[in-house]
Motif scaffolding. Structure first.
Motif, PDB file in Angstrom:
ATOM      1  N   TYR A  80      -3.274 -11.904   3.824  1.00 60.13           N
ATOM      2  CA  TYR A  80      -4.404 -12.891   3.568  1.00 60.13           C
ATOM      3  C   TYR A  80      -4.583 -13.574   4.852  1.00 60.13           C
ATOM      4  CZ  TYR A  80      -3.709 -11.546  -1.539  1.00 60.13           C
ATOM      5  OH  TYR A  80      -3.180 -10.991  -2.516  1.00 60.13           O
ATOM      6  N   SER A  81      -4.174 -13.510   5.653  1.00 58.28           N
ATOM      7  CA  SER A  81      -4.135 -14.299   6.998  1.00 58.28           C
ATOM      8  C   SER A  81      -5.061 -13.743   8.231  1.00 58.28           C
ATOM      9  CB  SER A  81      -2.844 -14.636   7.613  1.00 58.28           C
ATOM     10  OG  SER A  81      -2.837 -15.153   8.950  1.00 58.28           O
ATOM     11  N   SER A  82      -5.684 -14.373   8.881  1.00 58.04           N
ATOM     12  CA  SER A  82      -6.737 -13.970  10.003  1.00 58.04           C
ATOM     13  C   SER A  82      -5.877 -13.686  11.104  1.00 58.04           C
ATOM     14  CB  SER A  82      -7.881 -14.678  10.097  1.00 58.04           C
ATOM     15  OG  SER A  82      -7.532 -16.114  10.605  1.00 58.04           O
ATOM     16  N   SER A  83      -4.417 -14.134  11.239  1.00 57.19           N
ATOM     17  CA  SER A  83      -3.814 -14.152  12.609  1.00 57.19           C
ATOM     18  C   SER A  83      -3.407 -12.880  13.060  1.00 57.19           C
ATOM     19  CB  SER A  83      -2.522 -15.090  12.453  1.00 57.19           C
ATOM     20  OG  SER A  83      -1.644 -14.610  11.253  1.00 57.19           O
TER      21      SER A  83
ATOM     22  N   MET B 230      -5.748 -12.287  27.455  1.00 55.88           N
ATOM     23  CA  MET B 230      -4.695 -12.860  27.661  1.00 55.88           C
ATOM     24  C   MET B 230      -4.236 -12.213  29.124  1.00 55.88           C
ATOM     25  SD  MET B 230      -3.400 -14.847  25.222  1.00 55.88           S
ATOM     26  CE  MET B 230      -1.951 -14.513  24.582  1.00 55.88           C
ATOM     27  N   LEU B 231      -4.376 -10.918  29.428  1.00 50.87           N
ATOM     28  CA  LEU B 231      -3.896 -10.395  30.523  1.00 50.87           C
ATOM     29  C   LEU B 231      -4.848 -10.929  32.018  1.00 50.87           C
ATOM     30  CD1 LEU B 231      -3.322  -6.435  29.962  1.00 50.87           C
ATOM     31  CD2 LEU B 231      -1.831  -8.362  30.413  1.00 50.87           C
TER      32      LEU B 231
ATOM     33  N   PHE C  98      -5.646 -13.700  19.813  1.00 52.76           N
ATOM     34  CA  PHE C  98      -4.893 -14.062  21.163  1.00 52.76           C
ATOM     35  C   PHE C  98      -6.021 -13.922  22.058  1.00 52.76           C
ATOM     36  CE2 PHE C  98      -1.111 -13.055  18.836  1.00 52.76           C
ATOM     37  CZ  PHE C  98      -0.198 -13.970  18.994  1.00 52.76           C
ATOM     38  N   SER C  99      -6.975 -13.296  21.837  1.00 52.35           N
ATOM     39  CA  SER C  99      -7.937 -13.358  22.893  1.00 52.35           C
ATOM     40  C   SER C  99      -8.802 -14.670  22.738  1.00 52.35           C
ATOM     41  CB  SER C  99      -9.258 -12.053  22.472  1.00 52.35           C
ATOM     42  OG  SER C  99      -8.667 -10.975  22.788  1.00 52.35           O
TER      43      SER C  99
END
Length: 208
Positions: A164-167, A82-83, A16-17
């Motif tokens: 296995y996801s990078s999310s 995000m902030l 999210f960054s």
């Protein structure tokens, strides 16, 4: 917390960054945007006056809620980026803090509602997060969670692949799973509803 669960938080924060400046146009931002109307509807139906947005991201839903002058609003997120975007669109009266859903930077019994939109599936310690949210809720405060939903058996397959996801996605919940988590964390009056083909909203009340 063990290292594997801490890794989910770091992946979420990084995801999210990286997306902060363009979040509204990403898949994540568009999915979240489809949930806002339902969440706001619940806040209004419960006549909530002091609301905390856990995983507030770029502050879009806080901005929409701020149009109701009778609501005192706060938001918390893991990502400073995000902030930073949220602060550009929100009035200074809206309190924003860097923080973790498992260690909310507020005292006990502060809010009459907590909203969590498209964020709960990132939490590697969901019961710990719910109990922390319950701590800052006042007596008979409301919990409002809107999150992704996938039909069985695709949900089980997706959950196996998430590690296995990078999310930073941790788990997609079924109706029974999210309801059980809420009951076991001290909530009652649990009501679950599908929003659309890939999302749900669940509400619950915490009676201290």
């Amino acid at each position: 917390m063990n290292n594997s669960k801490e890794l989910y938080k770091q992946k979420s924060k990084q995801t999210f960054s990286n997306q902060a400046s363009i979040y509204e146009s990403t898949y994540n931002g568009k999915h979240a945007g489809k949930l806002y109307r339902s969440v706001i509807g619940k806040v209004n139906s419960f006549n909530c006056k002091k609301v905390l947005d856990v995983g507030c991201g770029t502050g879009t839903i806080l901005s929409l809620l701020s149009k109701n002058n009778g609501i005192n609003l706060s938001g918390v997120d893991l990502s400073e980026e995000m902030l930073s975007v949220a602060k550009q669109k929100l009035d200074d009266k809206i309190e924003l803090k860097i923080g973790d859903s498992e260690q909310l930077p507020w005292k006990n019994n502060i809010f009459d509602a907590i909203i969590c939109t498209d964020s709960f599936h990132h939490y590697p310690e969901p019961k710990k997060a719910l109990r922390e949210m319950a701590r800052v809720l006042d007596t008979n405060g409301h919990m409002i969670i809107a999150d992704p939903w996938i039909i069985t058996p695709f949900r089980q397959v997706t959950n196996l692949l998430l590690k296995y996801s990078s999310s930073g996605d941790y788990k997609i919940y079924s109706k029974s799973e999210i309801s059980k988590l809420l009951f076991e964390s001290g909530f009652d009056d649990v009501e679950w509803t599908r929003i659309n083909y890939n999302s749900f909203i669940v509400t619950a009340k915490f009676s201290k």
